[in-house]
Design a protein around this motif. Structure first.
Motif, PDB file in Angstrom:
ATOM      1  N   THR A  92      10.408  71.095 -10.472  1.00 38.17           N
ATOM      2  CA  THR A  92       9.400  70.773  -9.455  1.00 38.17           C
ATOM      3  C   THR A  92       8.589  69.534  -9.803  1.00 38.17           C
ATOM      4  O   THR A  92       7.997  68.907  -8.932  1.00 38.17           O
ATOM      5  N   GLY A  93       8.547  69.198 -11.098  1.00 44.28           N
ATOM      6  CA  GLY A  93       7.722  68.065 -11.522  1.00 44.28           C
ATOM      7  C   GLY A  93       6.284  68.444 -11.799  1.00 44.28           C
ATOM      8  O   GLY A  93       5.474  67.599 -12.197  1.00 44.28           O
ATOM      9  N   PHE A  94       5.928  69.714 -11.618  1.00 43.49           N
ATOM     10  CA  PHE A  94       4.581  70.168 -11.927  1.00 43.49           C
ATOM     11  C   PHE A  94       4.460  70.408 -13.435  1.00 43.49           C
ATOM     12  O   PHE A  94       5.431  70.773 -14.095  1.00 43.49           O
ATOM     13  N   GLY A  95       3.271  70.240 -13.981  1.00 43.68           N
ATOM     14  CA  GLY A  95       3.063  70.494 -15.398  1.00 43.68           C
ATOM     15  C   GLY A  95       3.239  71.972 -15.712  1.00 43.68           C
ATOM     16  O   GLY A  95       2.982  72.850 -14.881  1.00 43.68           O
ATOM     17  N   LEU A  96       3.707  72.251 -16.936  1.00 44.96           N
ATOM     18  CA  LEU A  96       3.893  73.642 -17.356  1.00 44.96           C
ATOM     19  C   LEU A  96       2.579  74.409 -17.282  1.00 44.96           C
ATOM     20  O   LEU A  96       2.559  75.588 -16.902  1.00 44.96           O
ATOM     21  N   ALA A  97       1.479  73.734 -17.601  1.00 44.19           N
ATOM     22  CA  ALA A  97       0.162  74.396 -17.541  1.00 44.19           C
ATOM     23  C   ALA A  97      -0.160  74.837 -16.122  1.00 44.19           C
ATOM     24  O   ALA A  97      -0.759  75.901 -15.908  1.00 44.19           O
ATOM     25  N   SER A  98       0.234  74.026 -15.128  1.00 41.38           N
ATOM     26  CA  SER A  98      -0.013  74.392 -13.726  1.00 41.38           C
ATOM     27  C   SER A  98       0.778  75.632 -13.343  1.00 41.38           C
ATOM     28  O   SER A  98       0.258  76.540 -12.682  1.00 41.38           O
ATOM     29  N   ILE A  99       2.062  75.680 -13.743  1.00 41.91           N
ATOM     30  CA  ILE A  99       2.894  76.855 -13.448  1.00 41.91           C
ATOM     31  C   ILE A  99       2.269  78.108 -14.040  1.00 41.91           C
ATOM     32  O   ILE A  99       2.172  79.152 -13.373  1.00 41.91           O
ATOM     33  N   TRP A 170       8.181  51.571  -7.892  1.00 40.66           N
ATOM     34  CA  TRP A 170       9.574  51.935  -7.608  1.00 40.66           C
ATOM     35  C   TRP A 170      10.217  52.593  -8.824  1.00 40.66           C
ATOM     36  O   TRP A 170      10.870  53.633  -8.696  1.00 40.66           O
ATOM     37  N   TYR A 171      10.013  52.013 -10.003  1.00 41.38           N
ATOM     38  CA  TYR A 171      10.585  52.611 -11.211  1.00 41.38           C
ATOM     39  C   TYR A 171       9.984  53.997 -11.462  1.00 41.38           C
ATOM     40  O   TYR A 171      10.686  54.925 -11.878  1.00 41.38           O
ATOM     41  N   ALA A 172       8.688  54.149 -11.202  1.00 44.88           N
ATOM     42  CA  ALA A 172       8.049  55.453 -11.405  1.00 44.88           C
ATOM     43  C   ALA A 172       8.640  56.503 -10.473  1.00 44.88           C
ATOM     44  O   ALA A 172       8.960  57.622 -10.897  1.00 44.88           O
ATOM     45  N   ASP A 173       8.800  56.153  -9.211  1.00 43.74           N
ATOM     46  CA  ASP A 173       9.360  57.104  -8.249  1.00 43.74           C
ATOM     47  C   ASP A 173      10.812  57.435  -8.573  1.00 43.74           C
ATOM     48  O   ASP A 173      11.231  58.600  -8.526  1.00 43.74           O
ATOM     49  N   MET A 174      11.596  56.418  -8.902  1.00 49.22           N
ATOM     50  CA  MET A 174      13.014  56.636  -9.185  1.00 49.22           C
ATOM     51  C   MET A 174      13.221  57.450 -10.463  1.00 49.22           C
ATOM     52  O   MET A 174      14.044  58.366 -10.507  1.00 49.22           O
ATOM     53  N   LEU A 175      12.470  57.107 -11.500  1.00 52.28           N
ATOM     54  CA  LEU A 175      12.633  57.830 -12.758  1.00 52.28           C
ATOM     55  C   LEU A 175      12.152  59.270 -12.629  1.00 52.28           C
ATOM     56  O   LEU A 175      12.738  60.188 -13.215  1.00 52.28           O
ATOM     57  N   ALA A 176      11.087  59.479 -11.852  1.00 54.31           N
ATOM     58  CA  ALA A 176      10.605  60.845 -11.617  1.00 54.31           C
ATOM     59  C   ALA A 176      11.659  61.654 -10.857  1.00 54.31           C
ATOM     60  O   ALA A 176      11.907  62.822 -11.167  1.00 54.31           O
ATOM     61  N   LYS A 177      12.291  61.015  -9.871  1.00 52.04           N
ATOM     62  CA  LYS A 177      13.352  61.709  -9.124  1.00 52.04           C
ATOM     63  C   LYS A 177      14.508  62.075 -10.056  1.00 52.04           C
ATOM     64  O   LYS A 177      15.070  63.182  -9.979  1.00 52.04           O
ATOM     65  N   ASP A 221       1.630  66.136 -16.535  1.00 54.17           N
ATOM     66  CA  ASP A 221       1.834  65.528 -17.849  1.00 54.17           C
ATOM     67  C   ASP A 221       3.160  64.780 -17.889  1.00 54.17           C
ATOM     68  O   ASP A 221       3.266  63.706 -18.500  1.00 54.17           O
ATOM     69  N   SER A 222       4.184  65.350 -17.238  1.00 59.70           N
ATOM     70  CA  SER A 222       5.501  64.709 -17.221  1.00 59.70           C
ATOM     71  C   SER A 222       5.450  63.389 -16.457  1.00 59.70           C
ATOM     72  O   SER A 222       6.075  62.398 -16.859  1.00 59.70           O
ATOM     73  N   GLU A 223       4.705  63.360 -15.362  1.00 59.41           N
ATOM     74  CA  GLU A 223       4.587  62.123 -14.581  1.00 59.41           C
ATOM     75  C   GLU A 223       3.817  61.057 -15.351  1.00 59.41           C
ATOM     76  O   GLU A 223       4.194  59.879 -15.349  1.00 59.41           O
ATOM     77  N   LEU A 224       2.745  61.467 -16.006  1.00 56.61           N
ATOM     78  CA  LEU A 224       1.972  60.513 -16.812  1.00 56.61           C
ATOM     79  C   LEU A 224       2.821  59.949 -17.948  1.00 56.61           C
ATOM     80  O   LEU A 224       2.711  58.772 -18.296  1.00 56.61           O
ATOM     81  N   SER A 225       3.677  60.796 -18.518  1.00 62.15           N
ATOM     82  CA  SER A 225       4.565  60.343 -19.577  1.00 62.15           C
ATOM     83  C   SER A 225       5.517  59.265 -19.055  1.00 62.15           C
ATOM     84  O   SER A 225       5.755  58.256 -19.733  1.00 62.15           O
ATOM     85  N   ILE A 226       6.051  59.462 -17.859  1.00 63.96           N
ATOM     86  CA  ILE A 226       6.953  58.479 -17.258  1.00 63.96           C
ATOM     87  C   ILE A 226       6.225  57.157 -17.043  1.00 63.96           C
ATOM     88  O   ILE A 226       6.743  56.077 -17.348  1.00 63.96           O
ATOM     89  N   ILE A 227       5.012  57.220 -16.509  1.00 66.01           N
ATOM     90  CA  ILE A 227       4.227  56.008 -16.267  1.00 66.01           C
ATOM     91  C   ILE A 227       3.972  55.265 -17.578  1.00 66.01           C
ATOM     92  O   ILE A 227       4.140  54.036 -17.648  1.00 66.01           O
ATOM     93  N   ASN A 228       3.606  55.983 -18.616  1.00 66.59           N
ATOM     94  CA  ASN A 228       3.332  55.349 -19.904  1.00 66.59           C
ATOM     95  C   ASN A 228       4.590  54.738 -20.509  1.00 66.59           C
ATOM     96  O   ASN A 228       4.540  53.663 -21.119  1.00 66.59           O
ATOM     97  N   ASN A 268      19.685  51.167 -14.367  1.00 66.57           N
ATOM     98  CA  ASN A 268      20.178  50.398 -15.525  1.00 66.57           C
ATOM     99  C   ASN A 268      19.187  50.393 -16.677  1.00 66.57           C
ATOM    100  O   ASN A 268      19.569  50.483 -17.842  1.00 66.57           O
ATOM    101  N   ALA A 269      17.906  50.241 -16.352  1.00 70.18           N
ATOM    102  CA  ALA A 269      16.876  50.130 -17.378  1.00 70.18           C
ATOM    103  C   ALA A 269      16.834  51.402 -18.242  1.00 70.18           C
ATOM    104  O   ALA A 269      16.754  52.499 -17.716  1.00 70.18           O
ATOM    105  N   LYS A 270      16.916  51.224 -19.543  1.00 61.77           N
ATOM    106  CA  LYS A 270      16.873  52.363 -20.479  1.00 61.77           C
ATOM    107  C   LYS A 270      15.423  52.596 -20.912  1.00 61.77           C
ATOM    108  O   LYS A 270      14.955  52.075 -21.916  1.00 61.77           O
ATOM    109  N   ILE A 271      14.718  53.350 -20.105  1.00 64.08           N
ATOM    110  CA  ILE A 271      13.283  53.569 -20.335  1.00 64.08           C
ATOM    111  C   ILE A 271      13.107  54.874 -21.112  1.00 64.08           C
ATOM    112  O   ILE A 271      13.168  55.964 -20.547  1.00 64.08           O
ATOM    113  N   ASN A 272      12.930  54.756 -22.409  1.00 64.15           N
ATOM    114  CA  ASN A 272      12.856  55.938 -23.283  1.00 64.15           C
ATOM    115  C   ASN A 272      11.407  56.267 -23.666  1.00 64.15           C
ATOM    116  O   ASN A 272      10.549  55.424 -23.628  1.00 64.15           O
TER     117      ASN A 272
END
Length: 272
Positions: A92-99, A170-177, A221-228, A268-272
């Motif tokens: 779902t993309g929701f944080g574990l704490a929220s669940i 765009w990268y944030a939305d795509m990587l989150a998806k 938290d997962s979304e913030l991690s992607i942004i960072n 293509n971008a290897k965003i680790n």
């Protein structure tokens, strides 16, 4: 419940269930409260444990009356799907704490409830136009603001038409998806000469800048991690801009064509 004696010296009190109507968030919620009642003077008293049960009963009653999944339903549906709380958080993309909070009494938003139902009830219908999320302009502003914090500089600049900011978005939305199963903002994107860009961006610029960020669903938290991670990978604007022009999503689509979220699997971008 444990035993309790009347504080007025009348001896042991009796356990009883009392029906109550409690005003909560603008509606009347009917609950059943477990209390001790003195058979002599009629004094009613609860315990610390019963106070916690009352709060949960109010929460469950409110959710039932407003059409939201209750804590019990979320937990039951999740287990029927053979999912752990961590599994549900991931898809779902929701944080574990929220669940965990939603399964123990916290009330989810209508938007969050819709997403939970999509993954827990019936077959999930993939939406490759908005990335399995309702479009939210306040959330676009929230994501861009988070990028500004991560980058330590402004990217949403007056009169710049989001030339660079849109690439980070765009990268944030795509990587989150790709990683979480749904986008961050529900935005749609199009192939333009200067790379992936918000579809109809000219009509959205003022709305984004003037959006009420308080109306946006909090970033997990997962979304913030992607942004960072994206900010670390592309510390300079031109890096995100140049990389977006090398993505199959842009190279293999035509000018003006929508860039669907199905391209997320081919980043293509290897965003680790």
């Amino acid at each position: 419940m444990s035993e309790m004696n009347c504080p007025k010296g009348h001896g042991a009190m009796e356990e009883k269930k009392i029906e109550k109507t409690i005003p909560f968030k603008g509606i009347e919620v009917d609950i059943v409260e477990e209390v001790f009642v003195c058979p002599v003077c009629g004094l009613a008293a609860g315990t610390v444990q019963s106070a916690g049960k009352i709060q949960l009963a109010i929460s469950e009653g409110y959710r039932e009356q407003t059409g939201l999944l209750t804590s019990t339903q979320i937990k039951q549906l999740r287990k029927e799907k053979g999912m752990t709380q961590a599994n549900l958080s991931l898809v779902t993309g929701f944080g574990l704490a929220s669940i965990k909070r939603w399964e123990t009494g916290a009330i989810q938003t209508q938007s969050a409830d819709k997403t939970l139902r999509s993954h827990l009830m019936g077959e999930f219908q993939e939406n490759n136009i908005t990335g399995n999320r309702d479009f939210s302009i306040p959330r676009i502003l929230l994501v861009l603001t988070a990028f500004q914090t991560a980058l330590g500089r402004a990217i949403l600049i007056e009169n710049d038409k989001m030339l660079f900011a849109a690439k980070y978005l765009w990268y944030a939305d795509m990587l989150a998806k790709k990683e979480l199963g749904r986008s961050m903002t529900g935005a749609t994107y199009a192939h333009l000469p200067w790379g992936p860009q918000l579809n109809n961006y000219r009509d959205l610029l003022d709305e984004i800048r003037n959006a009420d960020i308080s109306k946006a669903e909090d970033l997990s938290d997962s979304e913030l991690s992607i942004i960072n991670r994206i900010a670390k990978h592309f510390p300079e604007d031109h890096m995100a801009f140049d990389a977006s022009h090398k993505e199959p999503a842009w190279l293999e689509t035509n000018n003006g064509e929508l860039i669907l979220y199905s391209w997320a699997e081919k980043l293509n971008a290897k965003i680790n």
